[in-house]
Every structure is written in structure tokens, then in C-alpha cells.
Design an enzyme around this catalytic site. Sequence first.
Site, PDB file in Angstrom:
ATOM      1  N   HIS A 119       0.839  -1.202   0.000  1.00  9.52           N
ATOM      2  CA  HIS A 119       0.000   0.000   0.000  1.00  9.52           C
ATOM      3  C   HIS A 119       0.877   1.256   0.000  1.00  9.52           C
ATOM      4  CE1 HIS A 119      -3.614   2.408   1.048  1.00  9.52           C
ATOM      5  NE2 HIS A 119      -2.716   3.174   1.656  1.00  9.52           N
ATOM      6  N   GLU A 120       1.812   1.299   0.929  1.00  8.32           N
ATOM      7  CA  GLU A 120       2.685   2.474   1.018  1.00  8.32           C
ATOM      8  C   GLU A 120       3.637   2.565  -0.171  1.00  8.32           C
ATOM      9  OE1 GLU A 120       1.904   4.642   3.067  1.00  8.32           O
ATOM     10  OE2 GLU A 120       0.580   3.418   4.322  1.00  8.32           O
ATOM     11  N   HIS A 180       1.995   4.570  -2.913  1.00  4.44           N
ATOM     12  CA  HIS A 180       2.153   6.014  -2.691  1.00  4.44           C
ATOM     13  C   HIS A 180       3.566   6.468  -3.052  1.00  4.44           C
ATOM     14  CE1 HIS A 180      -1.712   6.288  -0.827  1.00  4.44           C
ATOM     15  NE2 HIS A 180      -1.380   5.661   0.283  1.00  4.44           N
TER      16      HIS A 180
END
Length: 383
Positions: A34-35, A38
Site C-alpha cells: 500500500h505504502e 504512494h
Amino acid sequence: MSEFFHHIFNTLSNGLLGYIIPFLFVLTIVVFFHELGHFLIARWAGVKVLTFSLGFGPELIGFNDRHNTRWKISAIPLGGYVKFFGDESEASTPSADALAKMTAEERADSFHHKTVGQRAAIVAAGPIANFILAVIIFAGMALYFGKPNTTPRVDAVQPDSVAAAAGFKDGDVIAAIDGRAIETFADMQRVVSVSAGSELNFLIKRDGAELTLKATPALKEVKDLFGNSHRIGVLGIQYNAKPDESRSVPVGFLESIKIGFEQVWFIIATTFKFIASLVAGAGSAGDVGGPIRIAQLSGQAASLGFQFVVQLCATLSVSIGLLNLFPVPLLDGGHLLFYGVEAARGRPLSERAQEMGFRIGLGLVLMLMVFATYNDILHLAGS
């Protein structure tokens, strides 16, 4: 009351190591990707990344890369964050004063000085990465293990069941449900299990002809092999696999990708159906689980084998990606909501409005966490 807490303590103690290691493995994989979503899009957009953290709180271990980004593992392993240049906090909240004082060179590296489209892409990349991870895992499992070879056939109809009332007969083959093609008995079970109380249209093949039957799966509480109770929809039909139907069928690369997308979409559709049932008052809020439930499921999956841990990882990845897209300030979806308003107005919301939004979002997230943890404790007490 003392017996209640004694039971909780014993349940946690007996499975503590068996829960924690698989839980940390699953959560770390999901949060990392998820990170990473980003992070990668931020780098692509020219944003300076200050921190990439797995977990919150004090740093346990870390290092700086050649771009001077601090990669670290923190003490509280219940999430993670990427902090960009220009962020005032881990939640990517800006400080108007600090942004106004930036030089032209600093603005070029600042997240908050990028276009609305770039910022939206960076924020959306986290949940999208979760969906991509899940597709890859489900596709990889299909490619490695194949797909079930079970026929969606009715071998027996239980008396006084929903299926009996709807007119199902032995030998019927279910071809489609609500227009969705059904290839295996497992496909049929997945659809029916999440459709309690909802009328379904079954396309049936019987003696060379096709006919349509309508049935509303009944809600029934069943226990899995670990003793966990689940409320699912049932029809009351039985399937007995033949010897040649007990083996998996190999699939090619393209078909495995298709299976991966179908699995992800099924989880998303099921989640929205569950939320709709809660809003309508038909669902049970007790089915909402939190970290303790995930830890328990991780331990149980690990006891069955590594492939089940990986499958849980994919399922959780979809759930976390979807949850983060909800339009709640503090979550990715809340940021996207603010950017949508900014694009429509031609200017961002005031710092005061954004601050109030993040406070409300924090309150909602904390309430959800407390409620989910309360449900987890009740679930453990009943296990």
C-alpha cells in the site's frame, strides 16, 4: 465478569505466538505494498519522500537511501505511512505557514505544490497497489494450483429447504445466477453464501432444457473446522464429487489473470453488499472484525498451510484498499474527496476546514477501531 476476562486471557495466551507471527507477516506485506504505491507515484511526480515507515511510533530500525528517504520499522505494527516533503504530519496534513515560506526550489519537491491530478494519483496509488497485489496473488495461486473441477450439479435436495420450495431437483445443473455464469459448485456456494435474504434467479439445465428458478437463500449459522461461527446463506442442496471432479484443472497465464480480477471484484461486491445489509438493518454489526480477529484468522490460516496465509493476505489487501477509498477524512478516500472539491472550486478548502475534516475523520476511525475490537473480544469469549 472475572471468568469472562479469564477466558479471554487463556484464549490469547494459548495462541499468542501462533497468531502474532502470521498476523505480522500478513499485515506487513499488505501495508508495505500500500505504502509502496504512494511512494512510487510520488517519486514519479517529483515529490521528495522524507519517510517510509512500516508501523507507527518510535523507530526500531531504519536506514537512509541515496535520496535521503528514511526507511524504517516502527514499534506499533498496525499500519504504516509515507511522509512527503511539505507534510506537517504522517496524515499528510499541510501547514499553510510553512508552505507559504518555501523557496521555489522547495516548492518543486513539495507534495502540496503539485497539481491536483498529481496529488490524487499519489493518494489513489496506495489502494490501487493493494488491488494489484491481490490480483497477482490470486492469479499466481490459480496458475500454480489450477482451478476447481467441480460441476455445479445438484445431487440431493434437502427436505423442507429453500431449494425444495423453489423446485430444485436431483441432477439439475446451475448454469448462471442473476446472469453471472457459474462454472463450479464453489462458484455457486460463494454467491449463495453472501446472498441471505436476497432473491436470486437461477438458470438451470435439466434434461437438456433450460429453465429459471427463483430462490432466496436462508440465513444459517455454521461453524468452520476451527469452531468459528459464520452466518451465511444456504439453499439446502448437496453435491457429491465424482473421482474425476476432485482434481484441479490447470489454467493458462491469461486465464489466471482473469481469475485474479474476478476474485478481487467478488470481494469488493461482497463488501458493498454487506454494508448495504447493515444500512438496511438486515446485516449483523457483530460481523465487523478488527486486528484481533485478523490475528486469529492469520494463525488459523497458518495452521492449514502457507497457501492459506497467502490467500488471506490477498483478501485482506482488497479489504484494506477498499476501506482506504471510503470518503472519510484521514483515509485516502478523504484526501481524494478534498481534491475533488478543490478541482471543482478552483482552489483548496481552507486550512481550518481541512483540519476539522481530519479531526472528524480521526474520530470516526477511532470509533470504528474501538467497535471492531469490542466485537473481537466478544468473538473470542464465545470461541
